[in-house]
Design a protein around this motif. Structure first.
Motif: not given
Length: 297
Positions: A32-38, A84-90, A256-257
């Motif tokens: 993984g490497g960062g927050v997904p946008s979707a 409202g639950l986290p979407v894991w990077e994996s 995300g940036g």
């Protein structure tokens, strides 16, 4: 096979993976490497890792497992699902592999406990490879992240478990280019990556030389696994990135940036709350001044 374990190959370059190795892997790890946008859209540079994993999978006659790593990034808020639950990077990487690259579901796995590269390696081993028996592994990440990744995975997969002999893992590495990260983001990561790799080689690998020792490090020293540090983090009143411009730049490099590709996603970003407030205020003023908008006294 002509290559010793630990060799770093390149997706695009002279050091391509030979077919003899492609057909021998038990599992492929996608970091993984960062927050997904979707839910199906990891950062663009992580998509490149997924693309590389899919290519190796499709070329292999063995159909290796693909293990997507990472619950999230320790210092970044997570993408939330509609409930409202986290979407894991994996999860995002796995969805991309399943829905966009058509990898069979039986061969895609997710690890949802880790929050950095050290815990990526630790939980990949303790939750998966020590249990499944996967021995010959391919670890995929980007060029900017490869030195630290290799130092960490060589360390974690080389230590003993409960005083027993090593498990005999063979690790190989595949490096993708840094497409999707701006030069500013890469520069922000460079010092962090070099410092982290040196710390692993010179200190951590020497001091914590068993899985039990690594667990001790995580639960006593690590910001996201130490009870004391988590408690302190929960009650802090100001983010470190608000105080340190360098920390803020590093934070922006984790999805995300910080990536040129992210600029193309701006239209889907949520407006800043201040603009929502301004919009509502202006609308209220207009309504008050619009003829017939007031009720008669």
């Amino acid at each position: 096979m002509g290559f010793e374990a630990g060799h770093v190959f390149q997706v695009d370059g002279d050091e391509a993976l030979p077919n003899s190795l492609i057909n021998s892997f038990d599992a492929i790890f996608v970091l993984g490497g960062g927050v997904p946008s979707a839910p199906d859209k990891p950062p663009f540079y992580v998509e490149k890792r997924c693309d590389a994993a899919a290519q190796v999978y499709q070329q292999s006659q063995k159909s290796p497992a693909i293990l997507c790593l990472s619950a999230g990034t320790a210092h970044m808020p997570q993408l939330l699902s509609v409930d409202g639950l986290p979407v894991w990077e994996s999860t995002s990487s796995a969805t991309y592999l399943l829905d966009k690259l058509n990898i069979p579901p039986k061969d895609v796995f997710v690890e949802t406990t880790s929050y950095d590269t050290i815990s990526n390696a630790y939980f990949a081993r303790t939750s998966f490879t020590d249990v499944t028996g996967w021995k010959r592994l391919l670890i995929i990440t980007n060029e900017f992240h490869m030195e630290r990744t290799k130092a960490i995975f060589d360390w974690i997969f080389g230590v003993s478990r409960m005083g027993s002999a090593e498990f005999g893992y063979e690790l190989y590495y595949l490096s993708c280019d840094n497409e999707g990260l701006s030069s500013e983001a890469i520069a922000a990561r460079a010092e962090h990556e070099a410092k982290g790799a040196k710390n692993v080689r010179d200190k951590l690998a020497k001091e914590y030389n068993s899985l039990r020792g690594v667990l001790q490090f995580l639960t006593e020293k690590h910001d996201f696994y130490s009870a004391t540090k988590l408690s302190q983090r929960a009650i802090q009143t100001q983010l470190q990135s608000d105080l340190d411009p360098k920390s803020a730049a590093l934070k922006r490099s984790y999805g995300g940036g910080g990536g040129d590709h992210d600029k193309m996603e701006k239209s889907s970003h949520t407006p800043h709350p201040i603009w929502l407030l301004v919009t509502v205020t202006v609308a209220a003023v207009v309504l008050r001044k619009w003829p017939g908008s007031r009720k008669s006294d």
